[in-house]
Design a protein around this motif. Sequence first.
Motif, PDB file in Angstrom:
ATOM      1  N   THR A 206       0.850  -1.180   0.000  1.00  0.00           N
ATOM      2  CA  THR A 206       0.000   0.000   0.000  1.00  0.00           C
ATOM      3  C   THR A 206       0.890   1.235   0.000  1.00  0.00           C
ATOM      4  O   THR A 206       2.020   1.180   0.496  1.00  0.00           O
ATOM      5  N   ASP A 207       0.384   2.309  -0.540  1.00  0.00           N
ATOM      6  CA  ASP A 207       1.159   3.546  -0.553  1.00  0.00           C
ATOM      7  C   ASP A 207       0.708   4.496   0.552  1.00  0.00           C
ATOM      8  O   ASP A 207       1.133   5.636   0.617  1.00  0.00           O
ATOM      9  N   ARG A 208      -0.146   4.027   1.434  1.00  0.00           N
ATOM     10  CA  ARG A 208      -0.616   4.871   2.547  1.00  0.00           C
ATOM     11  C   ARG A 208       0.468   5.000   3.602  1.00  0.00           C
ATOM     12  O   ARG A 208       1.078   4.007   4.004  1.00  0.00           O
ATOM     13  N   PRO A 209       0.723   6.222   4.053  1.00  0.00           N
ATOM     14  CA  PRO A 209       1.734   6.422   5.092  1.00  0.00           C
ATOM     15  C   PRO A 209       1.395   5.646   6.360  1.00  0.00           C
ATOM     16  O   PRO A 209       0.231   5.517   6.724  1.00  0.00           O
ATOM     17  N   TYR A 210       2.423   5.132   6.998  1.00  0.00           N
ATOM     18  CA  TYR A 210       2.355   4.428   8.286  1.00  0.00           C
ATOM     19  C   TYR A 210       1.706   3.054   8.205  1.00  0.00           C
ATOM     20  O   TYR A 210       1.481   2.420   9.221  1.00  0.00           O
TER      21      TYR A 210
ATOM     22  N   SER B 203       2.323  -0.669   6.378  1.00  0.00           N
ATOM     23  CA  SER B 203       3.307  -1.428   5.614  1.00  0.00           C
ATOM     24  C   SER B 203       2.656  -2.256   4.512  1.00  0.00           C
ATOM     25  O   SER B 203       3.292  -2.592   3.522  1.00  0.00           O
ATOM     26  N   ALA B 204       1.381  -2.594   4.691  1.00  0.00           N
ATOM     27  CA  ALA B 204       0.669  -3.429   3.727  1.00  0.00           C
ATOM     28  C   ALA B 204      -0.809  -3.379   4.069  1.00  0.00           C
ATOM     29  O   ALA B 204      -1.217  -2.699   5.020  1.00  0.00           O
ATOM     30  N   GLN B 205      -1.581  -4.121   3.302  1.00  0.00           N
ATOM     31  CA  GLN B 205      -2.983  -4.317   3.657  1.00  0.00           C
ATOM     32  C   GLN B 205      -3.359  -5.759   3.376  1.00  0.00           C
ATOM     33  O   GLN B 205      -2.688  -6.456   2.621  1.00  0.00           O
ATOM     34  N   ALA B 206      -4.417  -6.177   4.032  1.00  0.00           N
ATOM     35  CA  ALA B 206      -4.915  -7.534   3.855  1.00  0.00           C
ATOM     36  C   ALA B 206      -6.440  -7.474   3.843  1.00  0.00           C
ATOM     37  O   ALA B 206      -7.022  -6.451   4.201  1.00  0.00           O
TER      38      ALA B 206
ATOM     39  N   ILE C 197      -7.964  -4.289   5.674  1.00  0.00           N
ATOM     40  CA  ILE C 197      -7.344  -3.996   6.962  1.00  0.00           C
ATOM     41  C   ILE C 197      -5.925  -3.529   6.706  1.00  0.00           C
ATOM     42  O   ILE C 197      -5.145  -4.215   6.047  1.00  0.00           O
ATOM     43  N   GLY C 198      -5.595  -2.345   7.217  1.00  0.00           N
ATOM     44  CA  GLY C 198      -4.238  -1.829   7.082  1.00  0.00           C
ATOM     45  C   GLY C 198      -3.322  -2.455   8.124  1.00  0.00           C
ATOM     46  O   GLY C 198      -3.709  -2.632   9.274  1.00  0.00           O
ATOM     47  N   ILE C 199      -2.113  -2.811   7.713  1.00  0.00           N
ATOM     48  CA  ILE C 199      -1.116  -3.353   8.642  1.00  0.00           C
ATOM     49  C   ILE C 199      -0.254  -2.182   9.100  1.00  0.00           C
ATOM     50  O   ILE C 199       0.465  -1.572   8.297  1.00  0.00           O
ATOM     51  N   LEU C 200      -0.342  -1.840  10.368  1.00  0.00           N
ATOM     52  CA  LEU C 200       0.371  -0.679  10.906  1.00  0.00           C
ATOM     53  C   LEU C 200       1.864  -0.929  10.949  1.00  0.00           C
ATOM     54  O   LEU C 200       2.318  -1.961  11.443  1.00  0.00           O
ATOM     55  N   ASP C 201       2.623   0.023  10.437  1.00  0.00           N
ATOM     56  CA  ASP C 201       4.080  -0.017  10.510  1.00  0.00           C
ATOM     57  C   ASP C 201       4.482   0.748  11.769  1.00  0.00           C
ATOM     58  O   ASP C 201       4.691   1.967  11.747  1.00  0.00           O
ATOM     59  N   VAL C 202       4.544   0.055  12.882  1.00  0.00           N
ATOM     60  CA  VAL C 202       4.795   0.675  14.181  1.00  0.00           C
ATOM     61  C   VAL C 202       6.127   1.409  14.197  1.00  0.00           C
ATOM     62  O   VAL C 202       6.220   2.520  14.731  1.00  0.00           O
TER      63      VAL C 202
END
Length: 155
Positions: free
Chosen positions: A114-118, A120-123, A130-135
Amino acid sequence: MTTDYFWIDLGFDISVAIPLTKTREVLSFPLSSLCLIPGVRPELLGVSNQRGNLLWVIDLPQLLMPTRGRYQAPQTLGNTKAVVLVGEGGFQAAAIAVGFKGILSFEAAALTPTDRPYLSAQAVHSEAAIGILDVDQVFALFQKGGRFQGVGVGN
């Protein structure tokens, strides 16, 4: 390889999964217990004293969807829910959540970039994205100005 995630509801139209390795605990506290800190990024709501430790509180919906406006506290005397995130070096912060949805597992092949800030990916789970948060990316944003130095570290 399968990774486990803690799935949280942020309100609005977004939900996020956080790698279990990057979560410490869930907690609740009244927003009235927050101490506001002038001059910090708008995504930082303030700090809260949790069992004798200061803990930064992040407005995760504001960070992920800045055009949606700040987190609106529920019109209730009840407590606000949060999940404690753990970053590199032991840094910790609480991320506000509307609700907790449970534990999910995803194979690496099920994650799409995904190109969304913060994020890392989506599923996809039950037809919901669901966005996977890049902590680590979240913490890097706040650590640039030393905002977390000495606050919420350890334990």
